[in-house]
Design a protein around this motif. Structure first.
Motif, PDB file in Angstrom:
ATOM      1  N   GLY A   1      36.407  12.384  47.095  1.00 42.57           N
ATOM      2  CA  GLY A   1      37.473  12.802  47.055  1.00 42.57           C
ATOM      3  C   GLY A   1      38.194  14.332  45.989  1.00 42.57           C
ATOM      4  N   GLU A   2      38.087  13.090  45.466  1.00 43.95           N
ATOM      5  CA  GLU A   2      39.402  13.933  44.188  1.00 43.95           C
ATOM      6  C   GLU A   2      39.079  15.168  43.904  1.00 43.95           C
ATOM      7  OE1 GLU A   2      42.126  13.426  43.658  1.00 43.95           O
ATOM      8  OE2 GLU A   2      42.513  11.340  44.172  1.00 43.95           O
ATOM      9  N   ARG A   3      37.847  15.184  43.245  1.00 45.75           N
ATOM     10  CA  ARG A   3      36.883  16.631  43.424  1.00 45.75           C
ATOM     11  C   ARG A   3      36.951  17.528  44.316  1.00 45.75           C
ATOM     12  NH1 ARG A   3      33.366  15.473  37.650  1.00 45.75           N
ATOM     13  NH2 ARG A   3      35.385  13.751  36.991  1.00 45.75           N
ATOM     14  N   LEU A   4      36.241  17.067  45.097  1.00 49.55           N
ATOM     15  CA  LEU A   4      35.368  17.875  46.332  1.00 49.55           C
ATOM     16  C   LEU A   4      36.740  17.802  47.678  1.00 49.55           C
ATOM     17  CD1 LEU A   4      31.997  17.681  46.485  1.00 49.55           C
ATOM     18  CD2 LEU A   4      33.013  19.253  45.284  1.00 49.55           C
ATOM     19  N   GLU A   5      37.176  16.700  48.387  1.00 45.12           N
ATOM     20  CA  GLU A   5      37.667  16.202  49.860  1.00 45.12           C
ATOM     21  C   GLU A   5      39.552  17.050  49.585  1.00 45.12           C
ATOM     22  OE1 GLU A   5      36.916  13.218  52.608  1.00 45.12           O
ATOM     23  OE2 GLU A   5      37.736  12.491  51.077  1.00 45.12           O
ATOM     24  N   VAL A   6      39.868  17.018  48.178  1.00 43.25           N
ATOM     25  CA  VAL A   6      40.717  17.130  47.942  1.00 43.25           C
ATOM     26  C   VAL A   6      41.417  18.641  48.127  1.00 43.25           C
ATOM     27  CG1 VAL A   6      42.835  17.455  46.279  1.00 43.25           C
ATOM     28  CG2 VAL A   6      41.185  15.283  46.561  1.00 43.25           C
ATOM     29  N   ALA A   7      40.528  19.525  47.098  1.00 42.50           N
ATOM     30  CA  ALA A   7      40.159  20.710  46.616  1.00 42.50           C
ATOM     31  C   ALA A   7      40.327  21.035  48.200  1.00 42.50           C
ATOM     32  CB  ALA A   7      39.735  21.493  45.834  1.00 42.50           C
ATOM     33  N   LEU A   8      38.990  20.783  49.608  1.00 41.66           N
ATOM     34  CA  LEU A   8      38.844  21.041  50.389  1.00 41.66           C
ATOM     35  C   LEU A   8      40.091  21.667  51.458  1.00 41.66           C
ATOM     36  CD1 LEU A   8      36.011  22.383  52.265  1.00 41.66           C
ATOM     37  CD2 LEU A   8      36.098  19.980  53.134  1.00 41.66           C
TER      38      LEU A   8
ATOM     39  N   GLU B   1      43.863  25.058  41.949  1.00 36.40           N
ATOM     40  CA  GLU B   1      44.413  24.498  41.092  1.00 36.40           C
ATOM     41  C   GLU B   1      43.620  23.107  41.089  1.00 36.40           C
ATOM     42  OE1 GLU B   1      46.726  25.244  38.714  1.00 36.40           O
ATOM     43  OE2 GLU B   1      46.332  27.498  39.742  1.00 36.40           O
ATOM     44  N   ASP B   2      43.502  22.909  42.363  1.00 29.66           N
ATOM     45  CA  ASP B   2      42.734  21.680  42.716  1.00 29.66           C
ATOM     46  C   ASP B   2      41.294  21.650  42.004  1.00 29.66           C
ATOM     47  OD1 ASP B   2      44.744  20.199  43.289  1.00 29.66           O
ATOM     48  OD2 ASP B   2      44.859  20.828  45.774  1.00 29.66           O
ATOM     49  N   GLU B   3      40.449  22.597  41.949  1.00 33.53           N
ATOM     50  CA  GLU B   3      39.152  22.760  41.230  1.00 33.53           C
ATOM     51  C   GLU B   3      38.741  22.195  40.466  1.00 33.53           C
ATOM     52  OE1 GLU B   3      37.191  26.703  40.361  1.00 33.53           O
ATOM     53  OE2 GLU B   3      38.796  27.025  41.152  1.00 33.53           O
ATOM     54  N   HIS B   4      37.900  21.758  39.424  1.00 29.39           N
ATOM     55  CA  HIS B   4      37.830  20.800  38.880  1.00 29.39           C
ATOM     56  C   HIS B   4      37.959  22.193  36.965  1.00 29.39           C
ATOM     57  CE1 HIS B   4      35.488  17.771  35.883  1.00 29.39           C
ATOM     58  NE2 HIS B   4      36.924  17.884  35.404  1.00 29.39           N
TER      59      HIS B   4
ATOM     60  N   PHE C   1      33.552  28.202  43.535  1.00 31.70           N
ATOM     61  CA  PHE C   1      34.299  27.303  44.309  1.00 31.70           C
ATOM     62  C   PHE C   1      35.589  27.053  45.059  1.00 31.70           C
ATOM     63  CE2 PHE C   1      36.029  23.646  44.710  1.00 31.70           C
ATOM     64  CZ  PHE C   1      35.505  22.632  45.544  1.00 31.70           C
ATOM     65  N   ASP C   2      36.513  27.896  43.856  1.00 28.36           N
ATOM     66  CA  ASP C   2      37.810  28.450  44.631  1.00 28.36           C
ATOM     67  C   ASP C   2      37.584  29.495  45.934  1.00 28.36           C
ATOM     68  OD1 ASP C   2      37.060  30.927  43.462  1.00 28.36           O
ATOM     69  OD2 ASP C   2      38.777  30.762  41.653  1.00 28.36           O
ATOM     70  N   ARG C   3      36.301  30.090  46.460  1.00 27.14           N
ATOM     71  CA  ARG C   3      36.184  30.911  47.590  1.00 27.14           C
ATOM     72  C   ARG C   3      35.621  30.465  48.348  1.00 27.14           C
ATOM     73  NH1 ARG C   3      39.896  34.549  47.506  1.00 27.14           N
ATOM     74  NH2 ARG C   3      40.959  32.935  45.892  1.00 27.14           N
ATOM     75  N   GLU C   4      34.498  29.156  48.104  1.00 27.55           N
ATOM     76  CA  GLU C   4      34.309  28.169  48.998  1.00 27.55           C
ATOM     77  C   GLU C   4      35.077  27.374  49.524  1.00 27.55           C
ATOM     78  OE1 GLU C   4      29.791  27.398  48.968  1.00 27.55           O
ATOM     79  OE2 GLU C   4      30.783  29.715  49.379  1.00 27.55           O
ATOM     80  N   ILE C   5      35.783  26.934  49.498  1.00 29.55           N
ATOM     81  CA  ILE C   5      37.119  25.979  50.275  1.00 29.55           C
ATOM     82  C   ILE C   5      37.786  26.696  50.823  1.00 29.55           C
ATOM     83  CG2 ILE C   5      36.673  24.932  47.899  1.00 29.55           C
ATOM     84  CD1 ILE C   5      39.578  26.072  47.391  1.00 29.55           C
ATOM     85  N   LEU C   6      37.923  28.175  51.528  1.00 32.13           N
ATOM     86  CA  LEU C   6      38.183  29.257  52.106  1.00 32.13           C
ATOM     87  C   LEU C   6      37.540  29.263  53.324  1.00 32.13           C
ATOM     88  CD1 LEU C   6      39.933  31.663  49.567  1.00 32.13           C
ATOM     89  CD2 LEU C   6      40.852  29.440  49.672  1.00 32.13           C
ATOM     90  N   GLY C   7      38.540  29.159  54.277  1.00 31.02           N
ATOM     91  CA  GLY C   7      39.087  30.128  55.447  1.00 31.02           C
ATOM     92  C   GLY C   7      38.482  28.117  56.551  1.00 31.02           C
ATOM     93  N   ASP C   8      37.971  28.948  57.015  1.00 30.43           N
ATOM     94  CA  ASP C   8      38.698  27.454  58.513  1.00 30.43           C
ATOM     95  C   ASP C   8      37.397  26.736  58.565  1.00 30.43           C
ATOM     96  OD1 ASP C   8      36.662  28.835  60.138  1.00 30.43           O
ATOM     97  OD2 ASP C   8      37.452  30.031  61.505  1.00 30.43           O
ATOM     98  N   LYS C   9      37.175  26.010  59.241  1.00 27.38           N
ATOM     99  CA  LYS C   9      36.206  24.756  59.241  1.00 27.38           C
ATOM    100  C   LYS C   9      34.578  25.139  58.910  1.00 27.38           C
ATOM    101  CE  LYS C   9      36.948  22.684  64.282  1.00 27.38           C
ATOM    102  NZ  LYS C   9      36.825  21.976  64.882  1.00 27.38           N
ATOM    103  N   ASN C  10      34.567  26.115  59.986  1.00 24.18           N
ATOM    104  CA  ASN C  10      33.097  26.833  60.295  1.00 24.18           C
ATOM    105  C   ASN C  10      32.944  27.741  59.220  1.00 24.18           C
ATOM    106  OD1 ASN C  10      32.461  25.203  63.016  1.00 24.18           O
ATOM    107  ND2 ASN C  10      34.051  26.998  63.849  1.00 24.18           N
ATOM    108  N   ALA C  11      33.403  28.258  58.002  1.00 25.04           N
ATOM    109  CA  ALA C  11      33.081  28.939  57.192  1.00 25.04           C
ATOM    110  C   ALA C  11      31.692  28.474  56.176  1.00 25.04           C
ATOM    111  CB  ALA C  11      34.434  29.169  56.451  1.00 25.04           C
TER     112      ALA C  11
END
Length: 403
Positions: free
Chosen positions: A268-275, A281-284, A356-366
């Protein structure tokens, strides 16, 4: 997250989940020693609680040892700031985080780390408003470092931590991380603070910056020492002595820790929020770009407790009666299913790439977002399996932290 100071909304999970009858293969080699012990003697709630206490103590000893190694590297850097001593301190910080990340499975039930007087908020609070501590881009005079009226002591830093807002982090791993790396202003790598920020004549308040970092580092080591003492064996009336006598209640606490970290905190807090926010700013561990390893070590910490086995920094293994063994007494299929799911979560977390801050970017299929979503899905299922496991060992109600 590790410390957004969750207001502790909770989920009281009904433990009436049915379990499929298929037996799944054990997915991790570390299960072998624990199974061997289980075969030799009956597995009891008391035996599992005692093994957990031994595992916790060993893990915290490793945290203390690696924190002291970091302390030495920081001292060397502050005495003679250079690119080389700064790099050595960075490597020591990353190494210490490997041990600490696994201890997060010991949270969420009011134990020594996060009781009302526990040090968790001082050690691992995040996210951090960097400008509360030091200068940032566009704010050269920001922060406690640049306030000459603020006296830098361990007591004053403790008092300032989270004062006026949960992002006003003044101490702990991430304050030290910020001093070592600085702001992460790069799209492809971590922060790039110059060592000259700590050199007199090269940057304003370099002497105060050195003192602040030294004070925060010493406080972190002191807090780690307190955790080792709380879990030390053979000490009358410390937390471990009471925990080992707790029987089923102690096992309940273990499962609360695993279930809460699985869903509410890590997924939740560590992955979903940033996603969802796609915000750096939401990465650990945003300054060092070490967030991907935070996820792995957290997932691994859950697996350690479930299997009753922890590989220490020196390579030795602490192993004994486990939650898996206890569940297997009444439901072997569920024990193996949960082991498989937990192993899948570790593997999924290991698949998340840096930064990680690059992993969270893009659309849902990224691809990066799919890797994170796969980890979230596995952890979510894992939490449900742990609730079922609690029921199998006679625990009819579990209170877990929700995301």
């Amino acid at each position: 997250m590790s410390h957004r100071l969750l207001p502790l909304p909770v989920l009281v999970a009904a433990l009436s989940l049915s379990v499929a009858s298929a037996v799944w293969p054990v997915a991790h080699a570390q299960a072998t020693p624990a199974v061997a012990v289980a075969a030799a003697s009956p597995v009891t709630h008391a035996a599992v609680a005692q093994q957990y206490a031994a595992l916790v103590h060993a893990n915290y000893e490793d945290v203390l040892g690696t924190a002291k190694a970091l302390q030495s590297a920081v001292d060397a850097f502050l005495v003679a700031p250079s690119a080389a001593t700064q790099d050595a301190a960075k490597k020591a910080w990353l190494a210490a985080r490997e041990a600490y990340g696994q201890t997060e499975a010991f949270r969420f039930y009011g134990g020594p780390i996060d009781s009302d007087n526990g040090p968790e908020g001082r050690m691992n609070a995040w996210p951090m408003d960097e400008s509360f501590v030091d200068s940032v881009k566009g704010k050269p005079n920001a922060g406690l470092v640049n306030n000459p009226k603020f006296k830098i002591t361990a007591k004053s830093l403790m008092a300032q931590n989270e004062r006026g807002g949960e992002e006003n982090i003044a101490t702990g791993w991430h304050a030290i991380e910020f001093f070592l790396w600085g702001q992460d202003l790069s799209e492809t790598g971590p922060g790039a603070r110059s060592f000259e920020d700590f050199v007199d004549g090269k940057a304003p308040n370099a002497d105060r910056r050195r003192l602040y970092m030294k004070t925060a580092m010493d406080l972190l080591v002191s807090d780690a020492e307190s955790l080792v003492k709380a879990w030390a064996p053979g000490v009358k009336n410390n937390y471990r002595a009471k925990f080992e006598k707790g029987g089923k209640e102690s096992v309940r606490k273990m499962l609360v820790g695993l279930g809460s970290l699985s869903r509410g905190e890590l997924a939740g807090e560590r992955l979903e929020v940033a996603l969802n926010s796609q915000d750096q700013e939401d990465e650990h561990s945003c300054f060092s770009d070490n967030t991907h390893r935070d996820a792995v070590t957290n997932a691994k910490g859950i697996q350690n407790v479930w299997l009753g086995s922890y590989q220490r920094v020196d390579g030795s293994v602490v192993s004994g009666p486990s939650l898996k063994d206890l569940v297997a007494v009444t439901d072997a299929a569920l024990a193996d299913k949960t082991s498989k799911q937990i192993a899948e979560s570790v593997a999924a977390a290991e698949g998340i790439q840096a930064p990680f801050d690059r992993e969270i970017l893009g659309d849902k299929n990224a691809p990066g977002r799919q890797r994170i979503q796969k980890t979230i899905a596995s952890l979510t299922q894992q939490s449900k399996d742990l609730v079922a496991a609690a029921s199998a060992v006679g625990i009819k109600k579990l209170t877990l932290v929700e995301p």
